[in-house]
Design an enzyme around this catalytic site. Structure first.
Site, mmCIF file in Angstrom:
data_model
loop_
_atom_site.group_PDB
_atom_site.id
_atom_site.type_symbol
_atom_site.label_atom_id
_atom_site.label_comp_id
_atom_site.label_asym_id
_atom_site.label_seq_id
_atom_site.Cartn_x
_atom_site.Cartn_y
_atom_site.Cartn_z
ATOM 1 N N HIS A 1 116.018 53.164 -10.902
ATOM 2 C CA HIS A 1 115.049 54.279 -10.043
ATOM 3 C C HIS A 1 114.797 55.305 -11.067
ATOM 4 O O HIS A 1 115.495 55.914 -11.922
ATOM 5 C CB HIS A 1 115.936 54.554 -8.959
ATOM 6 C CG HIS A 1 115.041 55.810 -8.229
ATOM 7 N ND1 HIS A 1 113.945 55.272 -7.259
ATOM 8 C CD2 HIS A 1 115.120 56.986 -8.126
ATOM 9 C CE1 HIS A 1 113.588 56.398 -6.561
ATOM 10 N NE2 HIS A 1 114.132 57.354 -7.175
ATOM 11 N N ASN B 1 117.805 49.780 2.182
ATOM 12 C CA ASN B 1 117.116 51.175 2.260
ATOM 13 C C ASN B 1 116.656 51.329 0.649
ATOM 14 O O ASN B 1 117.536 51.337 -0.237
ATOM 15 C CB ASN B 1 118.128 52.136 2.708
ATOM 16 C CG ASN B 1 118.382 51.988 4.129
ATOM 17 O OD1 ASN B 1 117.608 51.664 4.748
ATOM 18 N ND2 ASN B 1 119.755 52.408 4.596
ATOM 19 N N LEU B 2 115.503 51.433 0.790
ATOM 20 C CA LEU B 2 114.802 51.664 -0.660
ATOM 21 C C LEU B 2 115.510 52.874 -1.498
ATOM 22 O O LEU B 2 115.938 53.972 -0.860
ATOM 23 C CB LEU B 2 113.458 52.271 -0.261
ATOM 24 C CG LEU B 2 112.682 52.551 -1.624
ATOM 25 C CD1 LEU B 2 112.390 51.450 -2.517
ATOM 26 C CD2 LEU B 2 111.145 52.995 -1.005
ATOM 27 N N ASP B 3 115.847 52.456 -2.536
ATOM 28 C CA ASP B 3 116.340 53.528 -3.390
ATOM 29 C C ASP B 3 117.944 54.199 -2.773
ATOM 30 O O ASP B 3 118.482 55.126 -3.197
ATOM 31 C CB ASP B 3 115.678 54.828 -3.711
ATOM 32 C CG ASP B 3 114.277 54.607 -4.387
ATOM 33 O OD1 ASP B 3 114.333 53.419 -4.956
ATOM 34 O OD2 ASP B 3 113.414 54.979 -4.009
ATOM 35 N N GLU B 4 118.445 53.441 -1.960
ATOM 36 C CA GLU B 4 119.849 53.897 -1.306
ATOM 37 C C GLU B 4 120.898 52.774 -1.666
ATOM 38 O O GLU B 4 122.033 53.146 -1.088
ATOM 39 C CB GLU B 4 119.579 53.913 0.300
ATOM 40 C CG GLU B 4 118.643 55.118 0.782
ATOM 41 C CD GLU B 4 119.417 56.309 0.554
ATOM 42 O OE1 GLU B 4 120.503 56.689 0.618
ATOM 43 O OE2 GLU B 4 118.334 57.454 0.301
#
Lengths: 277, 277, 277, 277
Positions: free
Chosen positions: B186, B220-223
């Protein structure tokens, strides 16, 4: 619940963890946390565990020793506050940081005394109600001065001696007397710039990074086992006094980190190096 | 000599290390190195060991499971190179770093293929003789495009899927299919600046530090569970493009670190966090 | 010799440095050091110089203003110790660090008072002989409490207000009153984890790095211009309390750094960001 | 628009900035960005500016020289890509990083050739279509070998020579020939561990931090002006080969940073130190 710390080190061989874990299990103790490491170069085994429960120290220790190879060592102690004294000279930044952490209960120790060859730090000792032993070195031989420092230290049962910018060189006999108990903060990134005014040396060399090193003290000045190191970036705009100021921030952080590790019995010293869990 | 990696996780209870070490010992295996950790919040035990010696995997695994509490997991695998594919889009810095390390034998993996929705990275794949699957996303639904990506991936037996600046969002079904196998880098210091152009966001906010985060991918995106993070200092003199350039250096270092940890089976994922030995 | 600090900011246009340097030169002043920066996004010019020599401030300032574009600002002040007050609540690590640096003459300021809504920090104020204003917030509206805090502050001529873990939210009217004078230390790496107990949030997210942010205070909680940030690595072995302890070390270092920058007039605030020379 | 870089250094005296800015202003040039520094120890002035506009270099340079004290230096050059050659031996991590950045247009340079005393790096040169000069050192005196290296270098008009893990010691005559043009990456945190196998030395010393240093080359091995340094944390669990691997990541980052600074003419060398804007 009462906790103890177990530290084992010995020549490595298969089954060590099994044998150690078996004895702990049979004593009904819970392993709260354990770490293990084998130094491949010297084939040496290190093990540290935090144990929950009531322990007959002598019995557990002798059982553990019985399953270790020759030259094995077992250290087994109650996990509690340790007693420490601090030696300083004139600079206050490391001592101040220790005292502030002490006063806010962040330090797992009782500070029994501050010992110094100058009066400069007395105001800090007074602020925090710590006994201050002023032992002037003037007109005294190194040995005689150290003898008086030892007398002051030995009034207390001391687990740890912290040299918080103590600027006098210790004799081998002093170091031997408190072997493995003395931590020093070196005002440089060892092994760089050994000796006087490392910040001036660093400035002259044009370094872009300033460091500090906390280490156990042994016979060779600045050559003891390294516990912690850290650095901070500098640039051409720093005078050597600016570098010194930047260095002080790092010194106090690094020394405090090393003290915390020692107070929690997380450090093994082996062959002039440290294993830290 | 042949080495295996043993990973155990289960609810914690006294005696686990003893029971595990006993079985290993009775199999005549040497523990080259082991690490242990208990998550106090969830009372969960993690154990990883490198074992030397010849192993009957099924037998050892079932014996280990028999001494663990319910819900215990045992993973036991040969320590060897893993197979990985890399997904990218247009930016080459992370892919390039991986390929350079691959070509100098610093990567403990076989790179089976590079897959991309653009042609921009083909020149790099060609330089290093890696099959390049160009799968254009134009005129395709997300599902259809992913279906073709899956087909490409599944030509290989894949242990690890690395998203090296792959700019497309993955569907839950894709993530589920390769659960615990997908690592993303990320372009920000999570949880900061989630979403598009984080460097512009960081610039607008006037931050003094830029970071990058490598994590497993979940729904979850980026989670997903964070594996590695690092930062670099910036200042007012950085345009957002300068920040992006500084960030790229950190991105490639952080991603490479996370890949190395995954390739050596040093990561446990538990409750959306990682335990890393 | 007496030194002054000159700070100029205005819309950029060619010749600014020439015109400014000309006036300084004609006044017979030496530029000890200068820094210049142009924000390209907003085409805005920033200039700071340390000037040696005796200065007629009003005359020099008006001459400088006469060569600047409209909306230009000139700040011209003697380089000397500033007066500051510290607001705290219960936590002592930041306050303690400031006081220790103050007592060893490392802080270029006079600490006029410590103000708190609790009695927890009084022992520290007493140790360092600083007036302590205990202003209980119980049974008072936010406005009434702040009114009393203002009264306490306004007994002194204050250049800088340091929120050293002051846990109360300030009203816009308070912030406006002391605009550009209030520095806060945020217990997190902004913009991450805004709000309560960021260490618990960080722990829950499984981050591998903990940070701290010092910033000027504006109307939006934790949204003011960032002055300094730093981080420290953590891992799965850290409880949230361990993270908090690690965070405290960073908090005190970052806050001290920001205070030093402010005391030496090295910070410009522009469009909710800082330019720091 | 065309940009130029102006670098001035000379003995400090009042009015320098005024006089320089005046000339620039009268030429109708805009100062895109400038930095200034005075070395107090040697009373020496450094100034760098990025100038926008069309310039008569000879005229501007001679006008600037006319307002400087004796021994003043003016460098005035077009801001454009520079030509560089890379010398390597066997290790590929630094060369690889440079090539990857080159291939993705992140390097503000033309790489004209790679020169090596071994064949190990040829595959990389081939991948990126860079001429590779293999100059075997066997059976050649140091002088004769260097003569051939010089011949290879001199086929190109070279602005920068990068030693990307070039393991041969250069003679003073070679260094003199390319004075101020040779950048080396030292596999250690200078001034620590000078000489062979610094990672083994660092391991033996038990350091907790590994560093790397990029510097200009002068007559004394590893003693040239430092351009950039950085570090990475290590611990007892690192073998010296692990330290070497960790060190390689730092080496490539530090070298790339130094190259970027040199390519953008941001470095002054003065008294064996650097001033970097």
């Amino acid at each position: 619940m009462s906790q103890s710390i177990l530290k084992v080190n010995c020549p490595d061989r298969p089954g060590l963890i099994y044998h150690i874990a078996k004895i702990i299990y049979e004593h009904g103790l819970n392993i709260e946390k354990n770490s293990e490491f084998v130094n491949d170069e010297h084939n040496w085994f290190f093990f540290r565990a935090i144990l929950d429960g009531k322990i007959d120290y002598d019995q557990l220790k002798s059982q553990l020793l019985s399953v270790l190879p020759k030259n094995g060592e077992v250290k087994l102690i109650k996990r509690e506050k340790k007693d420490m004294v601090i030696l300083g000279t004139k600079e206050s930044h490391c001592l101040g940081d220790i005292l502030i952490r002490y006063s806010s209960n962040e330090l797992n120790a009782n500070i029994k005394a501050i010992i110094s060859n100058h009066m400069d730090l007395k105001f800090l000792a007074d602020k925090f109600d710590i006994p201050y032993h002023y032992i002037d070195a003037k007109d005294l031989s190194r040995e005689d001065h150290e003898e008086r420092v030892k007398e002051a230290i030995d009034r207390y049962s001391v687990d740890l001696i912290v040299l918080a910018k103590y600027m006098r060189i210790l004799t081998p006999s002093f170091v031997k007397e408190y072997e493995g108990k003395i931590i020093n903060i070196h005002h440089s990134f060892l092994p760089a710039f050994i000796g006087a005014n490392p910040y001036k040396q660093a400035y002259d060399r044009g370094v872009k990074i300033i460091g500090a090193t906390a280490h156990y003290v042994n016979d060779n000045l600045d050559e003891g086992p390294i516990i912690a190191q850290d650095v901070v970036s500098v640039n051409h705009d720093y005078s050597w006094r600016d570098m010194q100021k930047a260095g002080r921030n790092i010194e106090k952080i690094v020394l405090s980190k090393a003290i915390d590790l020692a107070l929690d019995d997380r450090i093994f010293v082996f062959k002039n190096k440290t294993v830290i869990f």
